[in-house]
Design a protein around this motif. Sequence first.
Motif, mmCIF file in Angstrom:
data_model
loop_
_atom_site.group_PDB
_atom_site.id
_atom_site.type_symbol
_atom_site.label_atom_id
_atom_site.label_comp_id
_atom_site.label_asym_id
_atom_site.label_seq_id
_atom_site.Cartn_x
_atom_site.Cartn_y
_atom_site.Cartn_z
ATOM 1 N N PRO A 1 -7.579 0.767 5.588
ATOM 2 C CA PRO A 1 -7.786 -0.626 4.880
ATOM 3 C C PRO A 1 -8.604 -0.499 3.558
ATOM 4 O O PRO A 1 -9.592 0.050 3.451
ATOM 5 N N THR A 2 -8.073 -0.996 2.365
ATOM 6 C CA THR A 2 -8.375 -0.735 1.181
ATOM 7 C C THR A 2 -9.514 -1.861 0.924
ATOM 8 O O THR A 2 -9.198 -3.036 0.925
ATOM 9 N N THR A 3 -10.643 -1.558 0.934
ATOM 10 C CA THR A 3 -11.807 -2.657 0.464
ATOM 11 C C THR A 3 -11.584 -2.972 -0.845
ATOM 12 O O THR A 3 -11.160 -2.247 -1.676
ATOM 13 N N GLN B 1 -7.026 -7.234 0.313
ATOM 14 C CA GLN B 1 -5.948 -8.169 0.962
ATOM 15 C C GLN B 1 -6.537 -9.512 1.369
ATOM 16 O O GLN B 1 -5.893 -10.628 1.448
ATOM 17 N N SER B 2 -7.830 -9.467 1.816
ATOM 18 C CA SER B 2 -8.426 -10.679 2.370
ATOM 19 C C SER B 2 -9.348 -11.479 1.432
ATOM 20 O O SER B 2 -9.928 -12.413 1.612
ATOM 21 N N ARG C 1 0.661 -1.221 0.048
ATOM 22 C CA ARG C 1 0.107 0.005 0.055
ATOM 23 C C ARG C 1 0.821 1.257 -0.083
ATOM 24 O O ARG C 1 0.565 2.238 -0.546
ATOM 25 N N PRO D 1 -11.734 -6.373 2.511
ATOM 26 C CA PRO D 1 -10.755 -5.835 2.199
ATOM 27 C C PRO D 1 -9.710 -6.767 1.283
ATOM 28 O O PRO D 1 -9.999 -7.992 0.990
#
Length: 491
Positions: free
Chosen positions: A131-133, A174-175, A121, A172
């Motif tokens: 956090p980027t959704t 990343q998830s 990021r 997110p």
Amino acid sequence: MTRTRNPEGAITKRCTCTDPDTGKRWGSRCPKLRRPGGGWHPTHGVWGYQLELPIRPGQTRRQLRRSGFDSRDTATAELRQARALLDLADGDHHLAAQIGDLLHACRPGTPLPDRDAVAARIRAGVPASVPTTTGEYLTAWLAGRRGLAEKTLRGYSDHIRQYLIPHLGEIPIQSLRTGHIEAMFTAIARQQDEIRAARASTDPAVRATVKGIRPMGASSTQRLYATLRKALNDAVVKAKLIPTNPALGIELPSGKRPKARVWTAKTVEHWQATGKRPSPVMVWMPEQAGRFLDHAERHDIALYAMYLLILHRGLRRGEACGLRDHDVDLDAGYLTVVQQITTVGYTPIVRQVKSDAGDRIIPLGPKTTAALQAYLEMRRRWQNVNGTSWPTTGLFFVRPDGQPWHPQTISDRFDQLIARSGLPPVRLHDLRHCAATYLRHGGADMKEVQETLGHSTIGLTSDTYTTVILELERVNADAVADLIPRDKPAA
């Protein structure tokens, strides 16, 4: 002492025992936390840590406090992870405060942010503290797309707005995992089945709930998947937000083009009895096409010549709309396809044809030329009637008032003609299938059909447009049997 201090934070151990005199918890002061010899008790209490977090000017002191660890090693490992995240700031106080915000916002029991994801990021210039959704990323990705055709951009936008954000937006990025994406397509398929069932219902009220809603077919689902796959590829390669693309390997129904079918007497009879088409892509027999042109000439003379040209020479709707006067040479007997008028939403846009193969010269036969000459004579009469109000568009096909045709109007009037003619239904685009089929049956080779239609590959032509009319194939049905001599006729 129940606390071991070091320059990078403090490891603690505490319990929930209470002081019998005050009723308050002992916490880290509980005497049971230590053995008589001074070592830590192996089962009493839980481990934790605390870490000073960077602050901005004017902020008060704040700490990251985490507990509930079964062992000192586990607590120490997470403390080191927190310090590794802060070290990403590399002396940048503003960035250190952002990372501190990210750590301070972590809820008890949840894992700390992944260091590599936060580093990605930071490299991408995305604020580390938020956090980027997946929805935020897709919105930013779409805004950063450059050099796309308006229709392509609109397709991406519709996919993101109607499907991707509602199903994946809160996760997110990343998830995001393959399972999330598979669940999305399962939910979409279930929704499309419900739409189809409602459209087929015998209850008018149920049908009314899905009026104007078209269910998504396999090819549309594949296009949605392509949008998501491209966006996540860019998240891996360009933004470096995620290590791998979770959309890879998703299995969906094939989006291959449906095969064209012919309106034979048998299929027409079935359609009249059930109202169902044998295939989404249908081709008229030549006599049916002739009946349509006769009907169009009597009932929609303004568009008759355009429909005839599409049927004779296989132009796309947008190519016929975008045809200009200087693209048509009736004396030499050819026209040039260079531009098209398509729609984004309902807005007409003028753009170049899709590919080098689409930019083509098409010869015109005497009957097609005669019909287009008759149209020009009629257009001159329209212009005389309108006088000075006649606009100069440079387009070959125009309305009786000289204005350009809206592409959707051309399709709507075509459908109305079909409905009133009694002919089995085809789409306007199916006139291209008719043209290809008639060309092929008339003796044209596959290369000539490809060039006339403006396809980039001969495979596309072969797969989509070369269904031979079944009734006319019967001429050759006994060719092999006729070559085989027999002593007496077969019973």
